[in-house]
Scaffold this active site. Structure first.
Site, PDB file in Angstrom:
ATOM      1  N   GLY A   1       5.889  26.646  12.908  1.00 45.36           N
ATOM      2  CA  GLY A   1       6.965  25.726  12.590  1.00 45.36           C
ATOM      3  C   GLY A   1       7.773  25.321  13.725  1.00 45.36           C
ATOM      4  O   GLY A   1       7.108  24.927  14.642  1.00 45.36           O
ATOM      5  N   CYS A   2       8.830  24.973  13.311  1.00 46.26           N
ATOM      6  CA  CYS A   2       9.875  24.912  14.720  1.00 46.26           C
ATOM      7  C   CYS A   2       9.397  25.968  15.937  1.00 46.26           C
ATOM      8  O   CYS A   2      10.003  27.524  15.374  1.00 46.26           O
ATOM      9  CB  CYS A   2      11.050  25.203  14.733  1.00 46.26           C
ATOM     10  SG  CYS A   2      12.384  25.246  15.119  1.00 46.26           S
ATOM     11  N   PHE A   3       9.311  25.538  17.039  1.00 49.13           N
ATOM     12  CA  PHE A   3       8.908  26.034  17.818  1.00 49.13           C
ATOM     13  C   PHE A   3      10.010  27.127  19.045  1.00 49.13           C
ATOM     14  O   PHE A   3       9.852  27.830  19.391  1.00 49.13           O
ATOM     15  CB  PHE A   3       7.826  25.220  19.194  1.00 49.13           C
ATOM     16  CG  PHE A   3       8.537  24.030  19.787  1.00 49.13           C
ATOM     17  CD1 PHE A   3      10.169  23.994  19.502  1.00 49.13           C
ATOM     18  CD2 PHE A   3       8.162  23.026  20.512  1.00 49.13           C
ATOM     19  CE1 PHE A   3      10.590  22.806  20.214  1.00 49.13           C
ATOM     20  CE2 PHE A   3       8.449  21.538  20.426  1.00 49.13           C
ATOM     21  CZ  PHE A   3      10.320  21.808  20.483  1.00 49.13           C
TER      22      PHE A   3
END
Length: 175
Positions: free
Chosen positions: A13-15
């Site tokens: 997902g969002c890094f």
């Protein structure tokens, strides 16, 4: 004597949310946010966030295997994600937010595959494990403002994590 560093690459997902869980372990040299797995050379965040480049938001961990094993890093990875979601992570939707383990050699491939099989066989989740195991591809570091986001913007980082549903999912399913 020179250290022999190795790399581990994960999409979760969002890094921004994938750096801190690895960054603070002895033996981890660096955790870089970036893009991998797509068909555009040197993509920008603006391109990747459209979901049309084929890239995953990912982190690339450089580590010293004499201090931390790949298996330990795998064990840290799984509880950061919802491994059953094929379409993104939490409030981040789209192909760029899918989960994947990108292996750099056959040993990593075997360990990653075994860890996925173990999770599937544990029946911890009622839905199938959607996380892919893929051969590592070119990794493009993200723009500087994305690096170490949790350190540079701690309040916004915490607010985004809480709002996303990630922390609630982790608490409910992994703790």
């Amino acid at each position: 004597m020179t250290n022999q560093y190795e790399k581990a690459t994960f999409a979760g997902g969002c890094f921004w949310c994938m750096v801190k869980p690895f960054d603070q372990w002895d033996g981890v040299h660096s955790v870089i946010s970036g893009y991998t797995g797509g068909h555009v050379n040197h993509p920008t965040y603006e391109q990747v966030k459209t979901g049309e480049t084929g890239h995953y938001e990912a982190v690339q961990i450089t580590y010293d295997p004499s201090k931390i094993s790949y298996q330990t890093i795998l064990d840290l990875y799984w509880p950061q994600i919802d491994p059953t979601d094929p379409d993104g992570q939490f409030h981040d939707r789209g192909p760029q937010y899918r989960t994947a383990i990108f292996y750099h050699n056959e040993e990593q491939k075997q360990l990653a595959t075994q860890s996925k099989d173990d999770l599937e066989n544990s029946r911890k989740f009622s839905k199938p494990i959607a996380t892919k195991i893929l051969k590592a591809d070119t990794f493009y570091p993200a723009e500087d403002y994305h690096q170490d986001f949790y350190k540079k913007n701690p309040d916004y980082y915490q607010e985004d994590r809480a709002k996303s549903g990630r922390d609630d999912f982790i608490e409910e399913n992994w703790n």
